[in-house]
Design a protein around this motif. Sequence first.
Motif: not given
Length: 275
Positions: A65-71
Amino acid sequence: MTKRIELIDVLNITDETAYKVHLANWNGENHPLDVFVRSRDEWKVWNSWRSSRNEFNRKLIFSLIAFYPEPNTWLFGGVYKVIERGRVNDAPSYKVELTNQFCPMIGRLKLKWKRTGRAKSRKFENVIEEFEVSEILKEPYSGEHFCGYENINHDFGRLEVIFTNCKPDWKTALQNVKGVYLIIDKSNGKKYVGSAYGDMGIWSRWSTYMTTGHGYNDELTNIIDHKGLDYARDNFRFSLLEYRPMKTDDAKIIEREGYWKEALLSRGKFGYNKN
């Protein structure tokens, strides 16, 4: 120098060729990270979706899952077994079930990996050595940490996850302040200025929005009654214009609410405020 920890250092994967990696990221409407936190059943559906290209043509799906809070960060979302490749509601679909493989790591294992290209699947053997373990959380991820009053600029869907899971840091911060807030409708730029006063902190006031979509405001109620809660999820964004201690006199909060209605022209054709 700290040694790099690779995925194969923490997971015992015996046959890499049995897996395809699912790279779940924003689909134009929802972030899969929010979906994962909101509903595991809904997250399972994300792993059931099949395009005409049949990307997941192996027996196992290794979901990230793309963890959007961190690039360039990905959260492990489980291993799904493909039971059947067929159609649901006349659309191509996979029938999948969550396996017990690496279950203790679901929602906890975070990986660093810079994605190239737009394909949502990869052969596991081609990328497994590129995955670096960045962190193993103590508990499965349940939503972002409180960002500070001045940094709240959140779409309805992100706040809905936070309120549904009753995130303690957010609740503690927001239930102890009164204030004036702004809702922007991203579809047309119209604004609604509201306030929380009396015994009702921001947390309590916004909780009403999360369950109704409109908070019982006349203009917003008309919209949600006609278009449904998904309209709020797709279009409403919340920010906090001012926050004050709970001991602040209510008259001061109401005065500041009036100021912001004037400053932002939220009455009439530019907004949803009626008074």
